[in-house]
Motif scaffolding. Structure first.
Motif, mmCIF file in Angstrom:
data_model
loop_
_atom_site.group_PDB
_atom_site.id
_atom_site.type_symbol
_atom_site.label_atom_id
_atom_site.label_comp_id
_atom_site.label_asym_id
_atom_site.label_seq_id
_atom_site.Cartn_x
_atom_site.Cartn_y
_atom_site.Cartn_z
ATOM 1 N N ARG A 40 -73.253 -26.717 12.028
ATOM 2 C CA ARG A 40 -72.622 -27.003 10.745
ATOM 3 C C ARG A 40 -72.896 -28.413 10.256
ATOM 4 O O ARG A 40 -73.055 -28.637 9.063
ATOM 5 C CB ARG A 40 -71.111 -26.765 10.864
ATOM 6 C CG ARG A 40 -70.328 -27.017 9.575
ATOM 7 C CD ARG A 40 -68.883 -26.613 9.720
ATOM 8 N NE ARG A 40 -68.731 -25.171 9.855
ATOM 9 C CZ ARG A 40 -68.646 -24.339 8.808
ATOM 10 N NH1 ARG A 40 -68.710 -24.821 7.575
ATOM 11 N NH2 ARG A 40 -68.515 -23.053 9.013
ATOM 12 N N TRP A 41 -72.967 -29.378 11.175
ATOM 13 C CA TRP A 41 -73.005 -30.785 10.770
ATOM 14 C C TRP A 41 -74.352 -31.471 10.982
ATOM 15 O O TRP A 41 -74.489 -32.638 10.634
ATOM 16 C CB TRP A 41 -71.915 -31.556 11.520
ATOM 17 C CG TRP A 41 -70.547 -31.152 11.083
ATOM 18 C CD1 TRP A 41 -69.701 -30.285 11.708
ATOM 19 C CD2 TRP A 41 -69.871 -31.590 9.912
ATOM 20 N NE1 TRP A 41 -68.536 -30.147 10.999
ATOM 21 C CE2 TRP A 41 -68.613 -30.939 9.886
ATOM 22 C CE3 TRP A 41 -70.195 -32.473 8.876
ATOM 23 C CZ2 TRP A 41 -67.689 -31.139 8.873
ATOM 24 C CZ3 TRP A 41 -69.279 -32.678 7.860
ATOM 25 C CH2 TRP A 41 -68.039 -32.011 7.860
ATOM 26 N N VAL A 44 -75.686 -32.984 7.777
ATOM 27 C CA VAL A 44 -74.920 -34.162 7.357
ATOM 28 C C VAL A 44 -75.377 -35.374 8.161
ATOM 29 O O VAL A 44 -75.565 -36.468 7.612
ATOM 30 C CB VAL A 44 -73.410 -33.925 7.544
ATOM 31 C CG1 VAL A 44 -72.621 -35.177 7.144
ATOM 32 C CG2 VAL A 44 -72.946 -32.724 6.728
ATOM 33 N N THR A 100 -72.507 -32.380 2.955
ATOM 34 C CA THR A 100 -71.080 -32.441 3.289
ATOM 35 C C THR A 100 -70.310 -31.316 2.617
ATOM 36 O O THR A 100 -69.455 -30.668 3.229
ATOM 37 C CB THR A 100 -70.498 -33.804 2.877
ATOM 38 O OG1 THR A 100 -71.223 -34.860 3.525
ATOM 39 C CG2 THR A 100 -69.029 -33.906 3.277
ATOM 40 N N ALA A 103 -71.181 -28.112 4.458
ATOM 41 C CA ALA A 103 -70.616 -28.072 5.804
ATOM 42 C C ALA A 103 -69.115 -27.846 5.792
ATOM 43 O O ALA A 103 -68.555 -27.277 6.732
ATOM 44 C CB ALA A 103 -70.930 -29.373 6.539
ATOM 45 N N THR A 104 -68.450 -28.259 4.723
ATOM 46 C CA THR A 104 -66.997 -28.084 4.627
ATOM 47 C C THR A 104 -66.611 -26.849 3.820
ATOM 48 O O THR A 104 -65.447 -26.658 3.494
ATOM 49 C CB THR A 104 -66.359 -29.341 3.998
ATOM 50 O OG1 THR A 104 -66.995 -29.636 2.740
ATOM 51 C CG2 THR A 104 -66.488 -30.533 4.921
#
Length: 285
Positions: A40-41, A44, A100, A103-104
């Motif tokens: 997921r990150w 980022v 971001t 990912a959120t």
């Protein structure tokens, strides 16, 4: 990525969410919370990494040049240089914001903001093609009016600029090409799309790496270090892909298909008499 990623984010301009079940992204199913978090990150992190590289290279260099301008040692920066810096900085911040948001899970905002990339990317290319001849002319004009004892040094720097122009031309050609590939893939292949966005930006990072003076460099003798530092910049993303999929994603093969021949060409022309005679013609001298 999940199989449903291509349906959920089909309209994204800069799809960056990295969740663990999608065949588009090439990730296998995994029950590891830690691995899922990296999925997921990771993008980022990559956007942040690129920004850190850029700031580390450009902030000390820019401050030193501002002092030189104030002391009259060098001419003021042309407007197009400020414009190019703003555009490229905005693109990097956009990349961080988009990753971001994805990912959120704020996909709607991600979609709306993504349109900005389609405006910034061509603006960066246009500004870059204006900037290179502008800077070359500024150096050449300075050599014409400089004292005789200073002219050999300026001439040497101008010859170095000839060589650097090879890297700048590559960026001017491949950056928009990779962005175009990314945009064309945004609906059909989100995994290719997001990776190509980062690989497009990576080829412009030698401008920052070359200004980090405490790093080892092969410049001005040859352009090996710029190529190696580009590979270093994409290494975290590539290594994680390799760990998760046990294979090389097609985005990297596409990228290398253009980067390798262009690097061979740059190394072949670097410092040659033919290129030093030809480079000024590219900028109208």
């Amino acid at each position: 990525m999940f199989r449903r990623e291509s349906r959920t984010i089909r309209g994204d301009l800069m799809s960056t969410v990295a969740t663990p079940h999608t065949s588009q992204a090439g990730y296998h199913r995994s029950g590891s919370t830690f691995a899922n978090a990296i999925d997921r990150w990771i993008y980022v992190f990559m956007a942040t990494f690129f920004i850190v590289i850029t700031l580390t290279g450009f902030i000390p260099d820019s401050l030193a040049k501002l002092v030189a301008v104030k002391e009259g040692v060098r001419p003021p920066f042309p407007f197009v240089l400020h414009l190019h810096s703003i555009l490229m900085g905005s693109f990097l911040l956009l990349l961080l914001t988009q990753t971001t948001l994805a990912a959120t899970g704020r996909v709607e905002y991600h979609k709306r903001l993504g349109v900005v990339a389609a405006v910034l990317a061509p603006a960066i290319v246009v500004a870059g093609f204006i900037l290179v001849p502008t800077m070359y002319h500024q150096i050449w004009n300075g050599m014409q009016t400089a004292p005789a004892e200073a002219q050999p040094g300026i001439q040497g720097f101008l010859r170095f600029f000839d060589n650097i122009m090879l890297i700048q031309i590559r960026v001017g050609i491949l950056f928009p090409l990779f962005i175009l590939i990314a945009l064309l893939a945004r609906k059909s292949d989100s995994g290719l799309h997001k990776r190509m966005m980062f690989l497009a930006v990576a080829i412009a990072l030698p401008a920052a790496f070359d200004r980090i003076t405490w790093l080892p460099h092969t410049l001005p003798e040859n352009p090996l270090s710029p190529d190696l530092y580009v590979l270093l910049a994409v290494a975290p993303m590539f290594i994680w892909d390799l760990v998760r999929t046990r294979s090389v994603h097609k985005a990297y093969w596409i990228w290398l298909a253009f980067m390798v021949p262009s690097s061979i060409l740059i190394h072949s022309l670097w410092g040659t008499d033919w290129w030093h005679a030809t480079a000024p013609r590219f900028v109208g001298l």
